[in-house]
Design an enzyme around this catalytic site. Structure first.
Site, PDB file in Angstrom:
ATOM      1  N   HIS A 391     -12.414 -28.047  13.036  1.00  0.00           N
ATOM      2  CA  HIS A 391     -12.134 -29.389  12.498  1.00  0.00           C
ATOM      3  C   HIS A 391     -11.404 -30.280  13.510  1.00  0.00           C
ATOM      4  O   HIS A 391     -11.153 -31.440  13.243  1.00  0.00           O
ATOM      5  CB  HIS A 391     -11.296 -29.253  11.215  1.00  0.00           C
ATOM      6  CG  HIS A 391     -11.500 -30.384  10.254  1.00  0.00           C
ATOM      7  ND1 HIS A 391     -12.347 -31.437  10.491  1.00  0.00           N
ATOM      8  CD2 HIS A 391     -10.948 -30.621   9.031  1.00  0.00           C
ATOM      9  CE1 HIS A 391     -12.303 -32.279   9.482  1.00  0.00           C
ATOM     10  NE2 HIS A 391     -11.467 -31.812   8.573  1.00  0.00           N
ATOM     11  N   ASP A 395     -16.253 -33.237  12.053  1.00  0.00           N
ATOM     12  CA  ASP A 395     -15.784 -33.689  10.743  1.00  0.00           C
ATOM     13  C   ASP A 395     -16.710 -33.182   9.634  1.00  0.00           C
ATOM     14  O   ASP A 395     -17.810 -32.685   9.894  1.00  0.00           O
ATOM     15  CB  ASP A 395     -15.642 -35.218  10.712  1.00  0.00           C
ATOM     16  CG  ASP A 395     -16.923 -35.906  11.111  1.00  0.00           C
ATOM     17  OD1 ASP A 395     -18.000 -35.405  10.725  1.00  0.00           O
ATOM     18  OD2 ASP A 395     -16.861 -36.921  11.830  1.00  0.00           O
TER      19      ASP A 395
END
Ligand code: COA
Length: 421
Positions: A391, A395
């Site tokens: 992450h 996204d």
């Protein structure tokens, strides 16, 4: 190209060579038995003995000897880096007359040399027994095929008569990690420094099932025993990846940069080297199928079959374990629905496949007579898919879009075929 070795390493299959001699021959490139110390030239190794442990950056694999013989020369020490393809040991073997139909124990210089004809060796191997434990009744104490079969029958009887012993340990014991566990420990500890983003969805698998049945029945020029779902999943995964190259990328970060984002770079990798989590007798390994983007489903199937066969014998090569770019894990064969897979620290994304289940689902249909749009409950084969991604650079929207794309290809194999080059 180098590989770190824990003990001794050689990719021996590519370096087998024989020096013809009237009585003896020397075969090169067989790696050392684990319990032969570095200074123990002259030790005896038997065919199929576990002789070395190969440690790559992802996992370790045990390799067995192809030969019975005497260690003549050692080329590396424990812990050395061995260049892939270099020889590490010479093993001097007895010259075997392949036409004899028996196995003989031959004592010379106080050492036991086991000779085995292929037919008898094969039976011994199939039953996983030590030939030295069989008493030979043939000429000069030779072990015949019948001796082997009688021995197997005796073992079975002894096994039935054995009292039941619980596998549950009666007292605590402390053991070191196996080499595969050591590797998992190192990689997973590093992996868990990555902030993971998780995403799950379910795909309809009905059309993949029909697609697999169709191509499984086709005549093809490949040496494939059967086509499983994996090659279709792997190929469609790679086709979907083409629009999302970030998922196949890696992060380049220098040691001690304290996560300074100004010095971090992303390497977009052209090859789709898809790692396949594989359950092997030695434990979890993740070999990868190289350049999936250039391969057909049949070619991927051939590669997977080779890896599975090597995995069963603990013979997956370090080359197969190196340079993976993204990973697929099909745990659904064993069970489980949704998972939280852990991203391999040199990659940015992993997908896990859960158990395919036949489940009721709503379907929208158009009444043939009235044209009315209706909902009805139908049985569908559903496969749950779980993703984890790094992450820091990926996204949630990217993963969701990628998943939609992969789903579309799997639910419409005609679309997948149309996209293949
Ligand atoms: N759900 C239910 N059944 C499944 C399935 C799933 N997700 N995926 C495959 N199957 C079925 C196949 O259809 C096949 O049955 P069939 O021949 O009757 O059709 C059977 O399971 C076995 O398939 P197989 O051909 O042996 O394997 P594969 O090519 O589908 O998968 C591997 C190969 C290497 C992925 C698999 O053998 C393996 O090791 N899986 C474990 C992965 C793992 O350990 N993950 C954990 C990582 S932490």
């Amino acid at each position: 190209m180098t590989t770190q070795i824990k003990r001794f390493f050689d990719d021996y299959s590519r370096h087998f060579r024989m020096n013809g001699g009237s009585i003896k021959s020397i075969k090169y490139g067989v790696s050392l038995k684990r319990n032969i110390r570095n200074d123990r030239k002259g030790d005896h190794v038997s065919e199929f003995d576990k002789i070395c442990e190969v440690q790559s950056d992802k996992a370790s694999v045990e390799i067995t000897s192809r030969y019975t013989g005497i260690v003549k020369e050692l080329f590396y020490k424990i812990g050395d880096m061995a260049k892939v393809g270099s020889k590490i040991v010479d093993i001097e073997t007895e010259n075997i007359n392949e036409t004899i139909d028996s196995t003989v124990g031959n004592v010379s210089d106080g050492k036991l040399y086991m000779l085995a004809a292929p037919a008898v060796r094969r039976i011994v191997r199939e039953h996983n027994i030590d030939i030295k434990s069989i008493k030979g009744t043939g000429k000069d104490g030779r072990v015949t095929k019948e001796d082997v079969l009688n021995h197997v029958a005796d073992l079975k009887i002894a096994d039935i008569q054995k009292p039941y012993v619980s596998q549950y340990p009666v007292e605590d014991k402390i053991v070191p990690l196996t080499n595969i566990q050591k590797s998992m420990f190192k990689i997973m500890t590093k992996s868990l420094q990555i902030p993971h983003f998780g995403y799950s969805d379910e795909y309809s698998f009905d059309n993949v099932i029909s697609f697999r049945d169709m191509i499984g029945q086709s005549n093809n020029q490949f040496s494939i025993k059967k086509i499983s779902y994996m090659p279709i999943l792997i190929k469609s995964f790679s086709v979907a990846l083409q629009q999302f190259p970030i998922l196949n990328a890696s992060i380049i970060e220098k040691e001690n940069d304290d996560g300074d984002s100004n010095v971090i770079k992303i390497r977009y990798r052209s090859a789709h080297n898809v790692g396949i989590a594989m359950d092997t007798p030695g434990g979890l390994l993740v070999p990868n199928i190289k350049n999936v983007q250039t391969k057909s489903i049949f070619e991927i199937s051939e590669d997977l079959q080779r890896l599975q066969e090597a995995g069963k014998k603990n013979l997956i090569s370090p080359t197969d374990l190196k340079d993976g770019t993204i990973t697929l894990s099909n745990i659904g064969i064993i069970g489980g629905i949704f998972l939280s897979p852990v991203v391999v620290c040199s990659e940015l994304c992993i997908a896990a496949i859960g158990k395919i289940q036949r489940l009721p689902r709503f379907e929208i249909i158009k009444d043939k007579i009235t044209g009315e749009i209706k909902e009805q409950v139908v049985a569908k084969n559903i496969v749950p898919i779980s993703f984890s991604a790094d992450h820091r650079v990926i996204d949630g929207v990217t993963i969701a879009k990628f998943s939609q794309r992969w789903k579309n290809l799997l639910e419409n194999p005609a679309l997948l075929s149309a996209e293949l080059r």
